[in-house]
Write a protein that holds these residues in place. Structure first.
Motif, PDB file in Angstrom:
ATOM      1  N   VAL A   1      81.163  36.732  76.912  1.00  0.00           N
ATOM      2  CA  VAL A   1      82.240  35.088  77.109  1.00  0.00           C
ATOM      3  C   VAL A   1      83.415  34.020  76.345  1.00  0.00           C
ATOM      4  O   VAL A   1      83.310  33.225  76.966  1.00  0.00           O
ATOM      5  N   GLY A   2      84.541  35.293  75.823  1.00  0.00           N
ATOM      6  CA  GLY A   2      85.306  34.530  76.110  1.00  0.00           C
ATOM      7  C   GLY A   2      86.597  35.422  77.340  1.00  0.00           C
ATOM      8  O   GLY A   2      87.308  34.097  77.282  1.00  0.00           O
ATOM      9  N   TYR A   3      86.034  36.594  77.666  1.00  0.00           N
ATOM     10  CA  TYR A   3      87.341  36.748  78.868  1.00  0.00           C
ATOM     11  C   TYR A   3      86.566  37.994  79.437  1.00  0.00           C
ATOM     12  O   TYR A   3      85.864  38.664  79.439  1.00  0.00           O
ATOM     13  N   ALA A   4      86.767  37.925  80.688  1.00  0.00           N
ATOM     14  CA  ALA A   4      86.006  39.092  81.926  1.00  0.00           C
ATOM     15  C   ALA A   4      86.648  40.364  82.231  1.00  0.00           C
ATOM     16  O   ALA A   4      87.027  40.204  83.003  1.00  0.00           O
ATOM     17  N   LEU A   5      86.723  41.268  81.403  1.00  0.00           N
ATOM     18  CA  LEU A   5      87.130  42.200  81.612  1.00  0.00           C
ATOM     19  C   LEU A   5      86.172  43.174  82.334  1.00  0.00           C
ATOM     20  O   LEU A   5      85.202  42.897  82.060  1.00  0.00           O
TER      21      LEU A   5
ATOM     22  N   SER B   1      84.142  44.881  85.241  1.00  0.00           N
ATOM     23  CA  SER B   1      82.866  45.926  84.906  1.00  0.00           C
ATOM     24  C   SER B   1      82.033  46.102  83.686  1.00  0.00           C
ATOM     25  O   SER B   1      81.171  47.144  83.464  1.00  0.00           O
ATOM     26  N   TYR B   2      82.914  45.207  82.742  1.00  0.00           N
ATOM     27  CA  TYR B   2      82.521  45.819  81.307  1.00  0.00           C
ATOM     28  C   TYR B   2      81.008  44.645  80.776  1.00  0.00           C
ATOM     29  O   TYR B   2      80.128  44.931  80.761  1.00  0.00           O
ATOM     30  N   PRO B   3      81.301  43.242  81.348  1.00  0.00           N
ATOM     31  CA  PRO B   3      79.964  42.636  81.402  1.00  0.00           C
ATOM     32  C   PRO B   3      79.088  42.971  82.043  1.00  0.00           C
ATOM     33  O   PRO B   3      77.548  43.752  81.569  1.00  0.00           O
ATOM     34  N   SER B   4      79.351  43.372  83.410  1.00  0.00           N
ATOM     35  CA  SER B   4      77.899  44.062  84.125  1.00  0.00           C
ATOM     36  C   SER B   4      76.939  45.259  83.416  1.00  0.00           C
ATOM     37  O   SER B   4      76.359  45.649  83.370  1.00  0.00           O
ATOM     38  N   PHE B   5      78.576  46.275  83.191  1.00  0.00           N
ATOM     39  CA  PHE B   5      78.109  47.247  82.382  1.00  0.00           C
ATOM     40  C   PHE B   5      76.957  47.567  81.183  1.00  0.00           C
ATOM     41  O   PHE B   5      76.476  48.267  81.254  1.00  0.00           O
ATOM     42  N   MET B   6      77.209  46.492  79.747  1.00  0.00           N
ATOM     43  CA  MET B   6      76.772  46.630  79.007  1.00  0.00           C
ATOM     44  C   MET B   6      74.631  45.724  80.212  1.00  0.00           C
ATOM     45  O   MET B   6      74.409  46.267  78.648  1.00  0.00           O
ATOM     46  N   CYS B   7      74.901  45.000  80.570  1.00  0.00           N
ATOM     47  CA  CYS B   7      74.342  44.146  80.761  1.00  0.00           C
ATOM     48  C   CYS B   7      73.047  45.789  81.871  1.00  0.00           C
ATOM     49  O   CYS B   7      71.934  45.982  81.612  1.00  0.00           O
ATOM     50  N   LEU B   8      73.813  46.422  82.804  1.00  0.00           N
ATOM     51  CA  LEU B   8      72.725  47.283  82.912  1.00  0.00           C
ATOM     52  C   LEU B   8      72.250  48.010  82.195  1.00  0.00           C
ATOM     53  O   LEU B   8      71.588  49.070  81.911  1.00  0.00           O
TER      54      LEU B   8
ATOM     55  N   ARG C   1      91.411  27.259  77.033  1.00  0.00           N
ATOM     56  CA  ARG C   1      92.984  27.615  76.181  1.00  0.00           C
ATOM     57  C   ARG C   1      93.763  29.476  76.387  1.00  0.00           C
ATOM     58  O   ARG C   1      95.192  28.917  76.372  1.00  0.00           O
ATOM     59  N   VAL C   2      92.610  29.987  77.128  1.00  0.00           N
ATOM     60  CA  VAL C   2      92.946  31.341  77.341  1.00  0.00           C
ATOM     61  C   VAL C   2      93.291  31.189  79.503  1.00  0.00           C
ATOM     62  O   VAL C   2      91.909  31.622  79.393  1.00  0.00           O
ATOM     63  N   HIS C   3      94.530  31.391  79.345  1.00  0.00           N
ATOM     64  CA  HIS C   3      94.824  31.763  80.828  1.00  0.00           C
ATOM     65  C   HIS C   3      94.201  33.181  81.842  1.00  0.00           C
ATOM     66  O   HIS C   3      93.965  33.686  80.957  1.00  0.00           O
ATOM     67  N   VAL C   4      93.653  32.766  82.919  1.00  0.00           N
ATOM     68  CA  VAL C   4      92.953  33.692  83.354  1.00  0.00           C
ATOM     69  C   VAL C   4      93.947  34.723  83.921  1.00  0.00           C
ATOM     70  O   VAL C   4      94.851  35.026  84.060  1.00  0.00           O
TER      71      VAL C   4
ATOM     72  N   ALA D   1      90.052  30.151  84.873  1.00  0.00           N
ATOM     73  CA  ALA D   1      89.402  30.761  84.513  1.00  0.00           C
ATOM     74  C   ALA D   1      87.900  30.864  84.258  1.00  0.00           C
ATOM     75  O   ALA D   1      87.061  31.282  84.374  1.00  0.00           O
ATOM     76  N   ILE D   2      87.236  29.198  84.538  1.00  0.00           N
ATOM     77  CA  ILE D   2      85.761  28.898  84.337  1.00  0.00           C
ATOM     78  C   ILE D   2      85.058  29.835  85.635  1.00  0.00           C
ATOM     79  O   ILE D   2      84.056  30.677  85.394  1.00  0.00           O
ATOM     80  N   GLY D   3      85.514  30.388  86.584  1.00  0.00           N
ATOM     81  CA  GLY D   3      85.425  30.843  87.837  1.00  0.00           C
ATOM     82  C   GLY D   3      84.774  32.133  87.401  1.00  0.00           C
ATOM     83  O   GLY D   3      83.706  32.712  87.281  1.00  0.00           O
ATOM     84  N   PRO D   4      85.888  33.622  87.165  1.00  0.00           N
ATOM     85  CA  PRO D   4      84.821  34.829  86.955  1.00  0.00           C
ATOM     86  C   PRO D   4      84.495  35.197  85.527  1.00  0.00           C
ATOM     87  O   PRO D   4      83.598  35.314  85.055  1.00  0.00           O
ATOM     88  N   ARG D   5      84.415  34.083  84.965  1.00  0.00           N
ATOM     89  CA  ARG D   5      84.203  33.681  83.184  1.00  0.00           C
ATOM     90  C   ARG D   5      82.868  33.499  83.547  1.00  0.00           C
ATOM     91  O   ARG D   5      81.867  33.678  82.299  1.00  0.00           O
ATOM     92  N   THR D   6      82.239  32.110  83.652  1.00  0.00           N
ATOM     93  CA  THR D   6      80.935  31.767  84.455  1.00  0.00           C
ATOM     94  C   THR D   6      79.754  33.428  84.785  1.00  0.00           C
ATOM     95  O   THR D   6      79.058  33.341  84.052  1.00  0.00           O
ATOM     96  N   GLY D   7      80.296  33.988  85.163  1.00  0.00           N
ATOM     97  CA  GLY D   7      78.948  34.773  85.478  1.00  0.00           C
ATOM     98  C   GLY D   7      79.415  35.995  84.812  1.00  0.00           C
ATOM     99  O   GLY D   7      78.007  36.544  84.349  1.00  0.00           O
TER     100      GLY D   7
END
Length: 679
Positions: free
Chosen positions: A149-153, A155-162, A31-34, A99-105
């Protein structure tokens, strides 16, 4: 049977947490465009696996921006080491171009963040001692969850994980009296890489560094400090390399406001609105959008701000008391994980209020606080007695319920028929394919969407850098040099159809316009009165100037960035003389200002002469107005700040450009001059 109840309970919670993450992810990708930023990350990830000689790699590689196919900076933006592009590179080509591409990572990084957060908590005690933290890690702030899990802003997913990995490594280092050096190295390397990915990781790098370097005694500190420092510098090397190669690359996102202004916004909007929203009391429907959803009334947000202050003050006091006790007992200062979270909480708020880019809706800059909160509550619960535990336990349950309810509201908003953030680019893509158009311009988000969803079969660029004016752009050189080019403009908040139409009218250029969905596609550009002249070669120009003659040659070196500058304030009569080997019929002059367009004179005189004669005025007091664009290869080309001065053909062997009216207090600066003559 009783001993299995806790295990069954935690399994049920994990199943529930996983289920509603899956639901939110599914709604997001359907539902949410890339977004444009997500598209850029995917394009850079694809580029890492492309050959240097491939057309796609050459199209997106700007010589000032990347080193081959291994980028140091986020495309089109002067900051961020694109760490996620490297993380996604191994599998991005196997995922759909949506959207599946970047949001899967991003979802995988979010899952890793949960795992390492739980690993931190289990080091504090048994489940019954830290369960409030476990509950809030599994059911976090809806805003925090949406970025997992909603959208891949970027640097933030990697920042929180690291960040989670770095804190866990520091925790493991602290607990060991032998074999601790590998953990010091790991903590330094991970936090250094996080720093390269975003300057938001500065507090994590500093906090983890203090925790590791102090150790638990002087001997441990002596060995751990160099291990951490060296590994952290290695992790930070992309940042330092980018700083060297691209001076000023990070200045756009690191400027600060005066302290009095900073503290003036501490309560409103930081505590009153932004902080409670980041903590999940309500949730923006898209990163930093002002449209919010949730179950908590707006008026209650300040109540949660006060609650956060009370909890953080209490956590800080407990940590300070325990720190003093440890120091007295062990004769050495040492930092525990809870101390780290307490200190980072205050630092995060401080950095938010002093950052010039932190507006009321920039929730992302307070995102770390949503991650710190479960640990603060868990620690206070673990060290408290029963009455306080009851309060903290019910508070954790209440927050988890509110987080779930807000996430459900967010999911419902995404599924609503009227929800739309970015406009799908399918209709204009289909139209361009039907006409064989493979080059186009579009506004920021739409441009990289087109590149991504077409797998770079259609090359699209921004007409100019809309976010960071003057910084280089990928793809633009290829589009500028093409002949069959379209402008694809939709309901963007930046470069709009009416902007192009205004410029076309001002420059007397016509076009064919087709409506494709919510976009307008402009093609078949033509000048109403095309220029019928030619540019003189730079070798045929002999340039002299009234001031600073040693740089006069820069006015014809073909480089619009290098410039001649008067090195003193403008004065009437300042001049640039251009001499020709023989008399030529001059019809126009193009002056390129680019990065220094603020150093233009208010008006100019154009004079011409023939050998043995005085200067004669061709035009007087020509205003400082700039062209909307250049017309090159049959289409508008934006980017250069150029002033074109046209006049009836004047046969002359020398031309003078003279300051008529000065721009007070400014130097006179020009990057390049081009002279055109009749064919």
């Amino acid at each position: 049977m009783k001993k299995h109840i806790p295990i069954l309970g935690i399994c049920l919670l994990i199943a529930l947490a996983s289920s509603y993450r899956i639901v939110l992810f599914h709604t997001s990708v359907t539902r949410v465009h890339v977004s444009g930023d997500e598209s850029i990350i995917a394009l850079q990830a694809m580029g890492i696996t492309q050959d240097d000689a491939s057309f796609e790699m050459k199209a997106k590689r700007h010589p000032m921006w990347v080193k081959g196919r291994y980028p140091l900076l986020f495309m089109a933006q002067p900051y961020l080491f694109p760490l996620e592009a490297y993380m996604y590179a191994p599998f991005i080509r196997f995922l759909p171009r949506n959207a599946i591409g970047p949001r899967t990572g991003a979802a995988l990084l979010g899952l890793a963040t949960v795992v390492f957060s739980l690993l931190i908590l289990v080091r504090w005690g048994r489940l019954r001692e830290v369960w409030p933290g476990v509950l809030l890690v599994l059911f976090p702030s809806a805003y925090f969850l949406s970025l997992q899990v909603g959208y891949a802003l970027p640097s933030y997913p990697s920042f929180m994980c690291l960040s989670a990995m770095a804190v866990w490594a520091a925790q493991m280092h602290r607990e060991r009296e032998s074999g601790y050096l590998p953990w010091a190295v790991a903590a330094g390397l991970i936090s250094g890489v996080a720093f390269s990915g975003t300057l938001l990781a500065v507090p994590i790098l500093a906090g983890v560094g203090v925790m590791v370097c102090l150790g638990t005694n002087w001997r441990k500190a002596a060995f751990s400090t160099p291990a951490f420092a060296v590994s952290a510098l290695i992790g930070m090397s992309p940042y330092f390399y980018a700083k060297k190669i691209y001076p000023g690359a990070f200045a756009a996102v690191s400027s600060l406001v005066p302290w009095n202004d900073a503290f003036g916004r501490l309560w409103d909007p930081t505590m009153k609105f932004t902080l409670p929203s980041a903590l999940g009391m309500q949730c923006t429907v898209w990163p930093d959008s002002l449209e919010m959803v949730g179950v908590v009334p707006q008026a209650w947000l300040r109540v949660f701000a006060v609650l956060w202050i009370i909890l953080t003050v209490l956590l800080t006091l407990v940590c300070v008391w325990r720190f003093i006790g440890r120091w007295a007992k062990n004769k050495w200062p040492s930092i525990e994980t809870a101390d780290l979270f307490a200190g980072l909480s205050w630092v995060c708020v401080l950095l938010f209020i002093v950052n010039r880019r932190s507006a009321s809706h920039e929730f992302r800059y307070l995102l770390p606080l949503a991650w710190y909160l479960p640990f603060g509550i868990a620690f206070l619960y673990a060290v408290s007695r029963r009455p306080v535990r009851v309060v903290l336990g019910w508070l954790a349950v209440l927050l988890a319920v509110l987080n779930i309810a807000t996430a459900v509201a967010l999911n419902s908003r995404w599924k609503a028929e009227d929800f739309k953030v970015f406009t799908p680019v399918g209709p204009p893509v289909e139209y361009m394919e039907s006409r064989g158009i493979t080059r186009c311009y579009a506004s920021y988000f739409d441009a990289y969407n087109i590149d991504y969803v077409t797998d770079e079969k259609i090359i699209c660029a921004q007409p100019y850098n809309e976010r960071f004016f003057g910084w280089p752009l990928p793809y633009k050189d290829v589009v500028d040099a093409s002949t069959n080019v379209a402008f694809v403009l939709g309901p963007s908040y930046r470069f709009r159809p009416e902007d192009l139409e205004y410029d076309l009218s001002a420059m007397h250029v016509t076009s064919r316009i087709e409506t494709c969905g919510e976009f307008k596609v402009y093609t078949d550009f033509a000048q109403e009165k095309p220029d019928r002249d030619r540019r003189l070669d730079a070798e045929d120009l002999n340039i002299s100037v009234s001031d600073y003659p040693q740089d006069a040659a820069l006015l014809k070196d073909g480089n619009y960035v290098s410039r001649w500058r008067s090195h003193r304030a403008q004065a009437g009569g300042m001049f640039i003389d251009i001499e020709f080997p023989q008399p030529v019929p001059v019809t126009r002059v193009a002056m390129f200002y680019n990065y220094y367009h603020h150093d233009r004179a208010v008006s100019l005189n154009i004079l011409a002469r023939k050998k043995g004669r005085r200067w004669q005025t061709v035009l007087s007091k020509v205003p400082e107005s700039l062209d909307a664009f250049e017309f090159v290869n049959g289409h508008p080309v934006y980017g250069n700040q150029v002033q074109t001065i046209r006049f009836p053909a004047v046969t002359t062997d020398a031309l003078r450009i003279e300051v008529a009216e000065v721009n007070e207090g400014r130097d006179w600066t020009v990057g390049e001059i081009e002279i055109y003559v009749t064919k």
